[in-house]
Write an enzyme that holds these catalytic residues in place. Structure first.
Site, PDB file in Angstrom:
ATOM      1  N   SER A  25      48.347  32.142  39.090  1.00 53.09           N
ATOM      2  CA  SER A  25      48.323  31.653  37.709  1.00 53.09           C
ATOM      3  C   SER A  25      49.725  31.558  37.114  1.00 53.09           C
ATOM      4  O   SER A  25      50.650  32.250  37.536  1.00 53.09           O
ATOM      5  CB  SER A  25      47.470  32.572  36.831  1.00 53.09           C
ATOM      6  OG  SER A  25      46.170  32.687  37.346  1.00 53.09           O
TER       7      SER A  25
HETATM    8  N1  SAH Z   1      44.865  36.368  40.113  1.00 51.82           N
HETATM    9  C1  SAH Z   1      45.399  35.480  41.126  1.00 51.82           C
HETATM   10  C2  SAH Z   1      45.062  34.023  40.886  1.00 51.82           C
HETATM   11  C3  SAH Z   1      43.690  33.748  41.267  1.00 51.82           C
HETATM   12  S1  SAH Z   1      43.194  32.073  41.412  1.00 51.82           S
HETATM   13  C4  SAH Z   1      46.899  35.636  41.275  1.00 51.82           C
HETATM   14  O1  SAH Z   1      47.534  36.263  40.443  1.00 51.82           O
HETATM   15  O2  SAH Z   1      47.426  35.142  42.287  1.00 51.82           O
HETATM   16  C5  SAH Z   1      41.463  32.380  41.463  1.00 51.82           C
HETATM   17  C6  SAH Z   1      40.974  33.096  42.688  1.00 51.82           C
HETATM   18  O3  SAH Z   1      39.592  33.365  42.480  1.00 51.82           O
HETATM   19  C7  SAH Z   1      41.060  32.292  43.981  1.00 51.82           C
HETATM   20  O4  SAH Z   1      41.774  33.025  44.921  1.00 51.82           O
HETATM   21  C8  SAH Z   1      39.597  32.118  44.392  1.00 51.82           C
HETATM   22  O5  SAH Z   1      39.415  32.148  45.792  1.00 51.82           O
HETATM   23  C9  SAH Z   1      38.946  33.316  43.726  1.00 51.82           C
HETATM   24  N2  SAH Z   1      37.508  33.225  43.485  1.00 51.82           N
HETATM   25  C10 SAH Z   1      36.762  32.166  43.102  1.00 51.82           C
HETATM   26  N3  SAH Z   1      35.466  32.515  42.961  1.00 51.82           N
HETATM   27  C11 SAH Z   1      35.394  33.843  43.261  1.00 51.82           C
HETATM   28  C12 SAH Z   1      34.315  34.785  43.307  1.00 51.82           C
HETATM   29  N4  SAH Z   1      33.060  34.448  43.021  1.00 51.82           N
HETATM   30  N5  SAH Z   1      34.604  36.068  43.662  1.00 51.82           N
HETATM   31  C13 SAH Z   1      35.874  36.426  43.966  1.00 51.82           C
HETATM   32  N6  SAH Z   1      36.921  35.583  43.945  1.00 51.82           N
HETATM   33  C14 SAH Z   1      36.692  34.303  43.596  1.00 51.82           C
END
Ligand code: SAH
Length: 204
Positions: A52
Protein backbone atom coordinates in the site's frame (compact mmCIF):
# COMPACT_ATOMS: atom_id res chain seq x y z
CA UNK A 1 8.13 10.63 3.12
CA UNK A 2 7.10 11.30 6.71
CA UNK A 3 7.07 15.09 6.36
CA UNK A 4 5.78 15.46 2.81
CA UNK A 5 3.31 12.59 2.53
CA UNK A 6 2.19 12.01 6.11
CA UNK A 7 2.50 15.11 8.33
CA UNK A 8 1.43 17.46 5.56
CA UNK A 9 -1.69 15.38 4.91
CA UNK A 10 -2.72 15.35 8.54
CA UNK A 11 -1.20 12.26 10.18
CA UNK A 12 -0.67 13.49 13.76
CA UNK A 13 -0.07 10.42 15.91
CA UNK A 14 3.64 10.70 16.82
CA UNK A 15 3.92 6.97 17.47
CA UNK A 16 2.66 6.26 13.93
CA UNK A 17 5.07 8.81 12.43
CA UNK A 18 7.95 7.27 14.41
CA UNK A 19 7.01 3.75 13.28
CA UNK A 20 6.90 4.88 9.64
CA UNK A 21 10.41 6.32 10.05
CA UNK A 22 11.67 3.20 11.77
CA UNK A 23 10.45 0.44 9.43
CA UNK A 24 12.73 0.14 6.34
CA UNK A 25 10.19 0.14 3.50
CA UNK A 26 12.88 -0.79 0.93
CA UNK A 27 13.32 -4.14 2.68
CA UNK A 28 9.69 -4.99 1.84
CA UNK A 29 9.80 -3.82 -1.79
CA UNK A 30 10.77 -6.05 -4.73
CA UNK A 31 14.26 -5.44 -6.24
CA UNK A 32 12.65 -3.73 -9.29
CA UNK A 33 10.67 -1.21 -7.22
CA UNK A 34 13.21 -0.60 -4.45
CA UNK A 35 14.52 2.72 -5.85
CA UNK A 36 11.03 4.26 -5.98
CA UNK A 37 9.63 2.66 -2.85
CA UNK A 38 9.41 5.86 -0.80
CA UNK A 39 7.17 7.47 -3.43
CA UNK A 40 3.58 8.50 -2.83
CA UNK A 41 2.06 5.38 -4.37
CA UNK A 42 1.28 1.69 -4.00
CA UNK A 43 3.76 -0.70 -5.64
CA UNK A 44 3.50 -4.16 -7.21
CA UNK A 45 4.76 -7.11 -5.16
CA UNK A 46 3.75 -9.87 -7.61
CA UNK A 47 0.59 -12.00 -7.94
CA UNK A 48 -1.33 -8.87 -8.99
CA UNK A 49 -1.00 -7.52 -5.44
CA UNK A 50 0.54 -4.33 -4.08
CA UNK A 51 2.28 -2.89 -1.05
CA UNK A 52 0.00 0.00 0.00
CA UNK A 53 0.83 3.69 -0.41
CA UNK A 54 2.69 4.92 2.72
CA UNK A 55 -0.09 7.43 3.52
CA UNK A 56 -2.73 4.69 3.50
CA UNK A 57 -0.65 2.48 5.82
CA UNK A 58 -0.19 5.42 8.20
CA UNK A 59 -3.85 6.51 8.02
CA UNK A 60 -5.04 2.99 8.83
CA UNK A 61 -2.58 2.59 11.69
CA UNK A 62 -3.59 5.98 13.11
CA UNK A 63 -7.30 5.10 12.92
CA UNK A 64 -6.69 2.13 15.23
CA UNK A 65 -5.44 4.48 18.03
CA UNK A 66 -2.92 1.94 19.29
CA UNK A 67 -1.08 2.57 22.57
CA UNK A 68 1.25 -0.43 22.67
CA UNK A 69 -0.67 -3.08 24.65
CA UNK A 70 -2.94 -4.37 21.92
CA UNK A 71 -3.34 -7.59 19.99
CA UNK A 72 -3.96 -6.69 16.35
CA UNK A 73 -5.29 -8.77 13.46
CA UNK A 74 -4.34 -7.75 9.94
CA UNK A 75 -5.99 -9.24 6.85
CA UNK A 76 -3.75 -9.20 3.76
CA UNK A 77 -0.09 -9.48 4.78
CA UNK A 78 1.22 -8.86 1.24
CA UNK A 79 4.85 -7.87 1.69
CA UNK A 80 4.55 -7.74 5.50
CA UNK A 81 5.26 -3.98 5.54
CA UNK A 82 2.05 -2.80 7.23
CA UNK A 83 2.31 -5.71 9.67
CA UNK A 84 5.79 -4.50 10.63
CA UNK A 85 4.42 -0.97 11.18
CA UNK A 86 1.59 -2.37 13.34
CA UNK A 87 4.12 -4.53 15.20
CA UNK A 88 6.01 -1.35 16.16
CA UNK A 89 2.78 0.11 17.59
CA UNK A 90 1.15 -2.85 19.38
CA UNK A 91 2.08 -5.82 21.57
CA UNK A 92 1.15 -8.59 19.17
CA UNK A 93 0.17 -8.81 15.49
CA UNK A 94 -1.32 -11.72 13.57
CA UNK A 95 -1.49 -11.17 9.81
CA UNK A 96 -3.41 -13.49 7.48
CA UNK A 97 -2.48 -13.85 3.78
CA UNK A 98 -4.46 -15.92 1.28
CA UNK A 99 -1.68 -16.33 -1.36
CA UNK A 100 0.85 -18.89 -0.06
CA UNK A 101 3.84 -17.35 -1.93
CA UNK A 102 3.04 -13.92 -0.45
CA UNK A 103 2.63 -15.38 3.05
CA UNK A 104 6.12 -16.81 2.63
CA UNK A 105 7.41 -13.45 1.29
CA UNK A 106 5.94 -11.59 4.27
CA UNK A 107 7.49 -14.12 6.68
CA UNK A 108 10.88 -13.77 5.02
CA UNK A 109 10.76 -9.94 4.96
CA UNK A 110 9.74 -9.78 8.63
CA UNK A 111 12.44 -12.25 9.62
CA UNK A 112 15.18 -10.43 7.66
CA UNK A 113 14.27 -7.08 9.23
CA UNK A 114 14.06 -8.60 12.72
CA UNK A 115 10.35 -7.72 12.97
CA UNK A 116 9.10 -11.28 13.42
CA UNK A 117 9.34 -11.20 17.23
CA UNK A 118 5.74 -10.06 17.74
CA UNK A 119 4.34 -10.54 14.21
CA UNK A 120 2.98 -13.91 13.09
CA UNK A 121 2.03 -14.64 9.47
CA UNK A 122 -0.78 -17.14 8.89
CA UNK A 123 -1.65 -18.45 5.42
CA UNK A 124 -5.41 -18.65 4.96
CA UNK A 125 -8.67 -16.86 4.17
CA UNK A 126 -8.83 -13.81 6.40
CA UNK A 127 -12.34 -12.83 5.28
CA UNK A 128 -13.49 -15.14 8.09
CA UNK A 129 -10.92 -13.67 10.49
CA UNK A 130 -8.68 -15.85 12.63
CA UNK A 131 -10.75 -17.13 15.58
CA UNK A 132 -7.80 -18.97 17.16
CA UNK A 133 -6.42 -15.76 18.70
CA UNK A 134 -9.63 -13.70 19.05
CA UNK A 135 -10.71 -11.33 20.46
CA UNK A 136 -8.59 -8.58 18.91
CA UNK A 137 -8.28 -5.02 20.20
CA UNK A 138 -7.88 -3.82 16.63
CA UNK A 139 -8.35 -5.24 13.13
CA UNK A 140 -6.90 -3.79 9.91
CA UNK A 141 -8.10 -5.09 6.53
CA UNK A 142 -5.78 -4.28 3.60
CA UNK A 143 -8.13 -5.40 0.79
CA UNK A 144 -11.48 -4.02 -0.38
CA UNK A 145 -14.53 -5.95 0.87
CA UNK A 146 -18.06 -5.98 -0.64
CA UNK A 147 -19.34 -5.43 2.91
CA UNK A 148 -18.08 -5.76 6.44
CA UNK A 149 -17.42 -9.46 7.15
CA UNK A 150 -19.52 -10.54 10.15
CA UNK A 151 -16.73 -12.72 11.54
CA UNK A 152 -14.42 -9.72 11.87
CA UNK A 153 -16.92 -7.78 13.97
CA UNK A 154 -17.46 -10.86 16.13
CA UNK A 155 -13.73 -11.31 16.69
CA UNK A 156 -13.29 -7.63 17.64
CA UNK A 157 -13.03 -6.95 21.38
CA UNK A 158 -15.37 -4.47 23.07
CA UNK A 159 -13.97 -1.82 23.07
CA UNK A 160 -12.15 -2.29 19.78
CA UNK A 161 -11.54 -0.70 16.38
CA UNK A 162 -11.80 -2.11 12.87
CA UNK A 163 -10.50 -0.32 9.76
CA UNK A 164 -11.62 -1.67 6.39
CA UNK A 165 -12.02 -0.51 2.77
CA UNK A 166 -15.58 -1.27 1.64
CA UNK A 167 -17.04 -0.88 -1.85
CA UNK A 168 -16.84 -1.99 -5.46
CA UNK A 169 -13.91 -2.20 -7.86
CA UNK A 170 -14.16 1.47 -8.88
CA UNK A 171 -14.37 3.13 -5.47
CA UNK A 172 -14.13 2.20 -1.82
CA UNK A 173 -14.62 4.02 1.45
CA UNK A 174 -12.05 3.48 4.17
CA UNK A 175 -14.39 2.83 7.09
CA UNK A 176 -13.45 2.97 10.75
CA UNK A 177 -15.74 1.06 13.11
CA UNK A 178 -15.68 1.48 16.86
CA UNK A 179 -17.23 -1.26 18.99
CA UNK A 180 -18.00 0.09 22.44
CA UNK A 181 -20.57 -0.79 25.08
CA UNK A 182 -22.12 -3.41 22.80
CA UNK A 183 -22.74 -0.83 20.05
CA UNK A 184 -20.91 -0.25 16.78
CA UNK A 185 -20.39 3.24 15.34
CA UNK A 186 -19.01 3.84 11.88
CA UNK A 187 -17.25 6.72 10.09
CA UNK A 188 -15.61 7.15 6.69
CA UNK A 189 -11.96 8.22 7.00
CA UNK A 190 -11.17 8.55 3.27
CA UNK A 191 -11.92 7.35 -0.23
CA UNK A 192 -9.49 4.65 -1.32
CA UNK A 193 -8.77 1.88 -3.80
CA UNK A 194 -7.41 -1.42 -2.56
CA UNK A 195 -7.12 -4.79 -4.31
CA UNK A 196 -10.25 -6.91 -3.77
CA UNK A 197 -10.70 -9.02 -0.65
CA UNK A 198 -11.10 -12.60 -1.80
CA UNK A 199 -12.42 -15.59 0.11
CA UNK A 200 -15.68 -16.80 1.65
CA UNK A 201 -16.79 -13.36 2.88
CA UNK A 202 -15.03 -11.39 0.14
CA UNK A 203 -15.49 -11.23 -3.63
CA UNK A 204 -14.80 -15.02 -3.87
N1 SAH B 1 -0.56 -4.94 3.90
C1 SAH B 1 0.17 -5.25 2.69
C2 SAH B 1 -0.58 -4.90 1.43
C3 SAH B 1 -1.61 -5.88 1.15
S1 SAH B 1 -2.35 -5.87 -0.44
C4 SAH B 1 1.54 -4.59 2.67
O1 SAH B 1 1.81 -3.73 3.49
O2 SAH B 1 2.36 -5.00 1.83
C5 SAH B 1 -3.70 -6.93 -0.03
C6 SAH B 1 -3.33 -8.35 0.27
O3 SAH B 1 -4.52 -9.00 0.70
C7 SAH B 1 -2.82 -9.15 -0.92
O4 SAH B 1 -1.58 -9.69 -0.59
C8 SAH B 1 -3.88 -10.24 -1.10
O5 SAH B 1 -3.33 -11.47 -1.53
C9 SAH B 1 -4.46 -10.34 0.29
N2 SAH B 1 -5.80 -10.91 0.40
C10 SAH B 1 -6.87 -10.75 -0.41
N3 SAH B 1 -7.94 -11.43 0.06
C11 SAH B 1 -7.53 -12.03 1.22
C12 SAH B 1 -8.18 -12.88 2.17
N4 SAH B 1 -9.45 -13.25 2.04
N5 SAH B 1 -7.45 -13.31 3.24
C13 SAH B 1 -6.15 -12.95 3.37
N6 SAH B 1 -5.49 -12.16 2.51
C14 SAH B 1 -6.17 -11.70 1.44
Amino acid sequence: MVDRQLRRRGIRDERVLAAMLEIPREQFATPETRVSCYGDWAMPIGHGQTISQPYMTALMAEALELTGDETVLEIGAGSGYAAAVLGALAAQVVTVEIVPTLAELARENLRRTGRDGNVTVVCGDGSVGFPEMAPYDAISVAAGAPEIPAALLEQLRDPGRLVIPVGGYGHQDLRVLLKEGGKVSDRVAAGCLFVPLRGADGWR
